[in-house]
Design a protein around this motif. Structure first.
Motif, PDB file in Angstrom:
ATOM      1  N   LEU A 120       0.596  -1.357  -0.035  1.00 33.50           N
ATOM      2  CA  LEU A 120      -0.041  -0.184  -0.019  1.00 33.50           C
ATOM      3  C   LEU A 120       0.926   1.460  -0.006  1.00 33.50           C
ATOM      4  CD1 LEU A 120      -2.816  -1.068   2.540  1.00 33.50           C
ATOM      5  CD2 LEU A 120      -3.097  -0.498  -0.074  1.00 33.50           C
ATOM      6  N   LEU A 121       2.027   1.289   0.645  1.00 31.71           N
ATOM      7  CA  LEU A 121       2.768   2.347   0.919  1.00 31.71           C
ATOM      8  C   LEU A 121       3.662   2.477  -0.307  1.00 31.71           C
ATOM      9  CD1 LEU A 121       3.724   2.301   4.482  1.00 31.71           C
ATOM     10  CD2 LEU A 121       2.294   4.133   3.608  1.00 31.71           C
ATOM     11  N   GLU A 122       3.796   1.819  -1.316  1.00 36.33           N
ATOM     12  CA  GLU A 122       4.486   1.890  -2.461  1.00 36.33           C
ATOM     13  C   GLU A 122       3.593   3.099  -3.698  1.00 36.33           C
ATOM     14  OE1 GLU A 122       5.149  -2.132  -4.206  1.00 36.33           O
ATOM     15  OE2 GLU A 122       6.632  -2.293  -3.005  1.00 36.33           O
ATOM     16  N   ASP A 123       2.242   2.998  -3.229  1.00 36.83           N
ATOM     17  CA  ASP A 123       1.458   3.828  -4.112  1.00 36.83           C
ATOM     18  C   ASP A 123       1.732   5.242  -3.772  1.00 36.83           C
ATOM     19  OD1 ASP A 123      -0.611   5.355  -5.147  1.00 36.83           O
ATOM     20  OD2 ASP A 123      -2.083   4.206  -4.610  1.00 36.83           O
ATOM     21  N   PRO A 124       2.146   6.255  -4.539  1.00 40.91           N
ATOM     22  CA  PRO A 124       2.397   7.623  -4.101  1.00 40.91           C
ATOM     23  C   PRO A 124       1.241   8.275  -3.790  1.00 40.91           C
ATOM     24  CG  PRO A 124       2.699   7.303  -6.715  1.00 40.91           C
ATOM     25  CD  PRO A 124       2.409   5.896  -6.128  1.00 40.91           C
ATOM     26  N   GLU A 125       0.196   7.917  -4.132  1.00 46.14           N
ATOM     27  CA  GLU A 125      -1.012   8.461  -3.518  1.00 46.14           C
ATOM     28  C   GLU A 125      -1.303   8.306  -2.145  1.00 46.14           C
ATOM     29  OE1 GLU A 125      -3.077  10.925  -5.362  1.00 46.14           O
ATOM     30  OE2 GLU A 125      -1.291  10.735  -6.834  1.00 46.14           O
ATOM     31  N   VAL A 126      -0.963   7.259  -1.617  1.00 46.17           N
ATOM     32  CA  VAL A 126      -1.008   6.732  -0.180  1.00 46.17           C
ATOM     33  C   VAL A 126      -0.132   7.526   0.602  1.00 46.17           C
ATOM     34  CG1 VAL A 126      -1.145   5.016   1.595  1.00 46.17           C
ATOM     35  CG2 VAL A 126      -2.146   4.613  -0.908  1.00 46.17           C
ATOM     36  N   GLU A 127      -0.588   8.577   1.548  1.00 44.25           N
ATOM     37  CA  GLU A 127       0.198   9.226   2.599  1.00 44.25           C
ATOM     38  C   GLU A 127       0.493   8.393   4.045  1.00 44.25           C
ATOM     39  OE1 GLU A 127       2.289  12.629   3.886  1.00 44.25           O
ATOM     40  OE2 GLU A 127       1.330  12.052   1.901  1.00 44.25           O
ATOM     41  N   PHE A 128      -0.609   7.509   4.393  1.00 48.53           N
ATOM     42  CA  PHE A 128      -0.679   7.225   5.684  1.00 48.53           C
ATOM     43  C   PHE A 128      -1.397   5.905   5.733  1.00 48.53           C
ATOM     44  CE2 PHE A 128      -3.439  10.499   6.383  1.00 48.53           C
ATOM     45  CZ  PHE A 128      -4.520   9.694   7.139  1.00 48.53           C
TER      46      PHE A 128
END
Length: 146
Positions: A120-128
């Motif tokens: 999930l954190l590989e997605d640049p749109e995901v902040e936290f």
């Protein structure tokens, strides 16, 4: 090295003096959100409301959390370090963007948490990420990139 770090009580300390707080004695392995350790039977706990969001959005809001009533040391997150509360539980992992808007959510066995959090954190749109205990729905901890 892992790509994430866990944060206990990301929006600050809980108010155990709040009128809604209930004092109880641990019966099993109730999870303390401050130290991220499971309580042992007989320990004193405070059950109160807590809002873990740092940014206001329609998803922000209070929910129930346990903390040790007599205090405990806050979990000191280190890159890749997991809490004992991850394994053996079913978790709801919720991904949010910088505006605290939900981008994705999944329910999984705690043993799959590390792999899914890193994905999930590989997605640049995901902040936290916010992690909740799936059954009762209680907030567990926040996850950020390390």
């Amino acid at each position: 090295m892992s790509t994430f770090i866990l944060h206990a009580l990301p929006a600050g300390e809980v108010d155990t003096a709040a009128p809604v707080t209930v004092r109880k004695t641990a019966a099993d392995r109730e999870p303390c959100r401050r130290c991220l350790h499971d309580a042992t039977p007989g320990e004193r706990l405070a059950l109160t409301s807590y809002d873990p969001f740092l940014v206001r959005s329609p998803y922000a809001g209070e929910g129930p959390v346990f903390v040790h009533a007599d205090g405990c040391e806050r979990f000191a997150g280190e890159p890749g370090a997991l809490s004992e509360q991850v394994g053996g539980r079913v978790l709801s992992v919720r991904a949010y963007d910088a505006d605290a808007m939900l981008t994705e959510a999944t329910v999984l066995a705690g043993e799959r948490f590390r792999e899914r959090a890193e994905e999930l954190l590989e997605d640049p749109e995901v902040e936290f990420l916010h992690v909740h205990f799936a059954g009762p729905g209680c907030f567990a901890f926040r996850v950020d990139r390390a």
